[in-house]
Design a protein around this motif. Structure first.
Motif, PDB file in Angstrom:
ATOM      1  N   ILE A 236       0.854  -1.185   0.000  1.00  0.00           N
ATOM      2  CA  ILE A 236       0.000   0.000   0.000  1.00  0.00           C
ATOM      3  C   ILE A 236       0.892   1.238   0.000  1.00  0.00           C
ATOM      4  O   ILE A 236       2.054   1.192   0.409  1.00  0.00           O
ATOM      5  CB  ILE A 236      -0.953   0.030   1.214  1.00  0.00           C
ATOM      6  CG1 ILE A 236      -0.164  -0.081   2.527  1.00  0.00           C
ATOM      7  CG2 ILE A 236      -2.007  -1.067   1.106  1.00  0.00           C
ATOM      8  CD1 ILE A 236      -1.020   0.015   3.777  1.00  0.00           C
ATOM      9  N   ASP A 237       0.343   2.348  -0.483  1.00  0.00           N
ATOM     10  CA  ASP A 237       1.094   3.599  -0.559  1.00  0.00           C
ATOM     11  C   ASP A 237       0.856   4.494   0.649  1.00  0.00           C
ATOM     12  O   ASP A 237       1.662   5.380   0.935  1.00  0.00           O
ATOM     13  CB  ASP A 237       0.700   4.373  -1.828  1.00  0.00           C
ATOM     14  CG  ASP A 237       0.923   3.545  -3.084  1.00  0.00           C
ATOM     15  OD1 ASP A 237       2.064   3.097  -3.287  1.00  0.00           O
ATOM     16  OD2 ASP A 237      -0.042   3.358  -3.849  1.00  0.00           O
ATOM     17  N   ALA A 238      -0.267   4.298   1.320  1.00  0.00           N
ATOM     18  CA  ALA A 238      -0.616   5.139   2.466  1.00  0.00           C
ATOM     19  C   ALA A 238      -1.527   4.355   3.388  1.00  0.00           C
ATOM     20  O   ALA A 238      -2.131   3.360   2.982  1.00  0.00           O
ATOM     21  CB  ALA A 238      -1.308   6.419   2.003  1.00  0.00           C
ATOM     22  N   THR A 239      -1.614   4.814   4.639  1.00  0.00           N
ATOM     23  CA  THR A 239      -2.466   4.100   5.584  1.00  0.00           C
ATOM     24  C   THR A 239      -3.016   5.027   6.643  1.00  0.00           C
ATOM     25  O   THR A 239      -2.472   6.100   6.904  1.00  0.00           O
ATOM     26  CB  THR A 239      -1.706   2.948   6.263  1.00  0.00           C
ATOM     27  OG1 THR A 239      -2.605   2.215   7.098  1.00  0.00           O
ATOM     28  CG2 THR A 239      -0.585   3.480   7.127  1.00  0.00           C
ATOM     29  N   GLN A 240      -4.091   4.589   7.263  1.00  0.00           N
ATOM     30  CA  GLN A 240      -4.700   5.254   8.411  1.00  0.00           C
ATOM     31  C   GLN A 240      -4.996   4.186   9.446  1.00  0.00           C
ATOM     32  O   GLN A 240      -5.364   3.071   9.102  1.00  0.00           O
ATOM     33  CB  GLN A 240      -5.989   5.963   8.000  1.00  0.00           C
ATOM     34  CG  GLN A 240      -6.754   6.610   9.138  1.00  0.00           C
ATOM     35  CD  GLN A 240      -7.740   5.671   9.804  1.00  0.00           C
ATOM     36  OE1 GLN A 240      -8.250   4.755   9.166  1.00  0.00           O
ATOM     37  NE2 GLN A 240      -8.000   5.883  11.077  1.00  0.00           N
ATOM     38  N   GLY A 241      -4.821   4.536  10.721  1.00  0.00           N
ATOM     39  CA  GLY A 241      -5.121   3.585  11.776  1.00  0.00           C
ATOM     40  C   GLY A 241      -3.914   2.781  12.219  1.00  0.00           C
ATOM     41  O   GLY A 241      -4.058   1.758  12.889  1.00  0.00           O
ATOM     42  N   LEU A 242      -2.708   3.239  11.880  1.00  0.00           N
ATOM     43  CA  LEU A 242      -1.500   2.529  12.276  1.00  0.00           C
ATOM     44  C   LEU A 242      -1.377   2.521  13.805  1.00  0.00           C
ATOM     45  O   LEU A 242      -1.610   3.537  14.451  1.00  0.00           O
ATOM     46  CB  LEU A 242      -0.286   3.231  11.666  1.00  0.00           C
ATOM     47  CG  LEU A 242       1.003   2.421  11.539  1.00  0.00           C
ATOM     48  CD1 LEU A 242       0.849   1.359  10.460  1.00  0.00           C
ATOM     49  CD2 LEU A 242       2.168   3.332  11.230  1.00  0.00           C
ATOM     50  N   PRO A 243      -1.021   1.389  14.406  1.00  0.00           N
ATOM     51  CA  PRO A 243      -0.852   1.362  15.867  1.00  0.00           C
ATOM     52  C   PRO A 243       0.244   2.324  16.314  1.00  0.00           C
ATOM     53  O   PRO A 243       1.241   2.504  15.615  1.00  0.00           O
ATOM     54  CB  PRO A 243      -0.442  -0.096  16.146  1.00  0.00           C
ATOM     55  CG  PRO A 243      -0.904  -0.866  14.948  1.00  0.00           C
ATOM     56  CD  PRO A 243      -0.798   0.074  13.786  1.00  0.00           C
ATOM     57  N   TYR A 244       0.066   2.927  17.477  1.00  0.00           N
ATOM     58  CA  TYR A 244       1.078   3.837  17.995  1.00  0.00           C
ATOM     59  C   TYR A 244       2.436   3.148  18.096  1.00  0.00           C
ATOM     60  O   TYR A 244       3.480   3.753  17.847  1.00  0.00           O
ATOM     61  CB  TYR A 244       0.672   4.360  19.371  1.00  0.00           C
ATOM     62  CG  TYR A 244      -0.588   5.184  19.380  1.00  0.00           C
ATOM     63  CD1 TYR A 244      -0.844   6.104  18.368  1.00  0.00           C
ATOM     64  CD2 TYR A 244      -1.524   5.042  20.403  1.00  0.00           C
ATOM     65  CE1 TYR A 244      -1.995   6.873  18.382  1.00  0.00           C
ATOM     66  CE2 TYR A 244      -2.690   5.805  20.423  1.00  0.00           C
ATOM     67  CZ  TYR A 244      -2.912   6.711  19.405  1.00  0.00           C
ATOM     68  OH  TYR A 244      -4.052   7.472  19.416  1.00  0.00           O
ATOM     69  N   ALA A 245       2.421   1.876  18.454  1.00  0.00           N
ATOM     70  CA  ALA A 245       3.669   1.142  18.633  1.00  0.00           C
ATOM     71  C   ALA A 245       4.444   0.989  17.330  1.00  0.00           C
ATOM     72  O   ALA A 245       5.660   0.758  17.348  1.00  0.00           O
ATOM     73  CB  ALA A 245       3.383  -0.233  19.228  1.00  0.00           C
ATOM     74  N   SER A 246       3.761   1.120  16.195  1.00  0.00           N
ATOM     75  CA  SER A 246       4.424   0.956  14.901  1.00  0.00           C
ATOM     76  C   SER A 246       5.033   2.248  14.378  1.00  0.00           C
ATOM     77  O   SER A 246       5.841   2.222  13.442  1.00  0.00           O
ATOM     78  CB  SER A 246       3.425   0.419  13.864  1.00  0.00           C
ATOM     79  OG  SER A 246       2.969  -0.864  14.208  1.00  0.00           O
ATOM     80  N   LEU A 247       4.644   3.374  14.939  1.00  0.00           N
ATOM     81  CA  LEU A 247       5.116   4.663  14.412  1.00  0.00           C
ATOM     82  C   LEU A 247       6.635   4.796  14.377  1.00  0.00           C
ATOM     83  O   LEU A 247       7.195   5.328  13.411  1.00  0.00           O
ATOM     84  CB  LEU A 247       4.510   5.807  15.223  1.00  0.00           C
ATOM     85  CG  LEU A 247       3.108   6.246  14.808  1.00  0.00           C
ATOM     86  CD1 LEU A 247       2.614   7.347  15.732  1.00  0.00           C
ATOM     87  CD2 LEU A 247       3.080   6.722  13.366  1.00  0.00           C
TER      88      LEU A 247
END
Length: 382
Positions: A236-247
């Motif tokens: 994917i090129d973009a996302t929403q809803g990524l877990p805080y831990a993944s930032l």
């Protein structure tokens, strides 16, 4: 306050694709530009798997993915501004006259007129209970590029309600039975749709200007780890809803851009006023002062939130400097408790304070007393 971190999404996603900024859409084998977007905010569980804005919360999908638009929309200060409309005038306490743009067509080719808006809103209140309860429509009349709405009672926030995604204006001549055939005024047209994926193609006759991305593919990826890997692997090129831990995997990485903003979502602790001890103002104040909002946001949310002063964010007229609260002060909270009483009551309240201070997440169905803790952010990346 919830912080919105973007890896592309919502209306912002539409803006990025229209303006050609942000993430670049990669060409496919046919040479057309394709933008692949992963999100946790689409699916059956969200009650928005579809494009019919008159059913449940599907209007969010209609609006978010550029298929439909509303008569009015909110600006950054949460004030309604004309969109498909050019203005409005309240004729009396129950009646508003709305003037429409005269340069808008539906993707079906039909023209946006007062009659088309009338048909859409009448179907909306017939099938959407929340909209019917909000708008309280008594009648709608159309005359050329105007519609006049008369409410059963005073509805001061009527224009605000018309900003809601359920207010997306669609061509009722095309009907709502088939999601693929639903025709809005937005920059995209539905090519195919399932509960887990939407394929959109650009509207070549969009009234707002040339659409620069040929195709958008929206994928529902409810699992945070799977969403993270999809972005890392280039699925994917973009996302929403990524877990805080993944930032941390993406921040500081030149290949990715993270954009964030506070949202209006608020986490809160609620107090039960039927409990005798909580009927004392000093006790409630002590509990509020014993909650370390800074720790909630810095530790539990890893900095992805802003301590709240009240239930509304700073960008709203009733938020920011318009409201005040006491800062965290454990010693002062203890003093208030000592002054308010003693014995079992004091012990029970002290125990409650300790519980609130160690909550893994702030929130409770108990109402009506509330202490707003923080506005979180939603991670989004591109």
């Amino acid at each position: 306050m919830m912080k919105l971190s973007l890896l592309g999404s919502g209306l912002l996603l539409t803006a990025l694709l229209l303006n050609g900024c942000g993430p670049s859409a990669a060409p496919d084998k046919a040479g057309e530009s394709v933008f692949r977007y992963g999100t946790t905010a689409y699916g059956v569980a969200m009650e928005n798997a579809g494009m019919d804005p008159h059913e449940s919360y599907k209007g969010w999908s209609t609006l978010r993915y550029g298929v439909g638009e509303t008569l009015f929309r909110f600006n950054e200060a949460m004030q309604p501004q004309p969109w498909l409309a050019t203005g409005y005038e309240f004729l009396d306490d129950h009646t508003v006259k709305i003037t429409l743009r005269d340069d808008v067509n539906f993707s079906s080719g039909a023209r946006l007129t007062g009659a088309a808006v009338k048909a859409c809103l009448e179907d909306l209140v017939k099938r959407h209970k929340r909209a019917a309860d909000d708008l309280k429509l008594a009648s709608i009349t159309a005359d050329g590029q105007t519609v006049t709405i008369k409410s059963q009672e005073k509805v001061p926030a009527l224009i605000n309600y018309l900003c809601d995604p359920y207010g997306c204006i669609i061509d009722m001549q095309r009907g709502t039975a088939d999601d693929v055939k639903i025709s809005g005024t937005g920059p995209y047209i539905v090519q195919s749709l399932t509960p887990t994926e939407i394929v959109l193609t650009k509207n070549p006759a969009y009234w707002g200007g040339r659409v620069k991305t040929d195709k958008v593919i929206v994928r529902s990826i409810p699992d945070g780890d799977t969403l993270t890997m999809a972005l890392q692997n280039g699925e994917i090129d973009a996302t929403q809803g990524l877990p805080y831990a993944s930032l941390p995997l993406f921040t500081g990485n030149a290949k990715f851009k993270v954009a964030s903003a506070n949202t209006s979502r608020v986490f809160q602790a609620c107090l039960n006023f039927t409990t005798p001890v909580l009927q004392e103002p000093a006790v409630r104040k002590a509990i509020a002062m014993a909650i370390d909002k800074d720790k909630f946001t810095s530790v539990l949310l890893n900095g992805n939130g802003t301590p709240a002063v009240g239930p509304f964010p700073a960008n709203m007229p009733c938020g920011g400097d318009a409201v005040h609260t006491d800062a965290y002060n454990a010693e002062q909270a203890k003093k208030l408790l000592r002054e308010s009483g003693s014995g079992p009551t004091l012990t029970a309240t002290a125990t409650l304070i300790k519980t609130v201070r160690t909550l893994p997440s702030a929130g409770s169905p108990i109402r009506p007393g509330r202490s707003c803790l923080y506005w979180p952010k939603r991670p989004r990346l591109f």
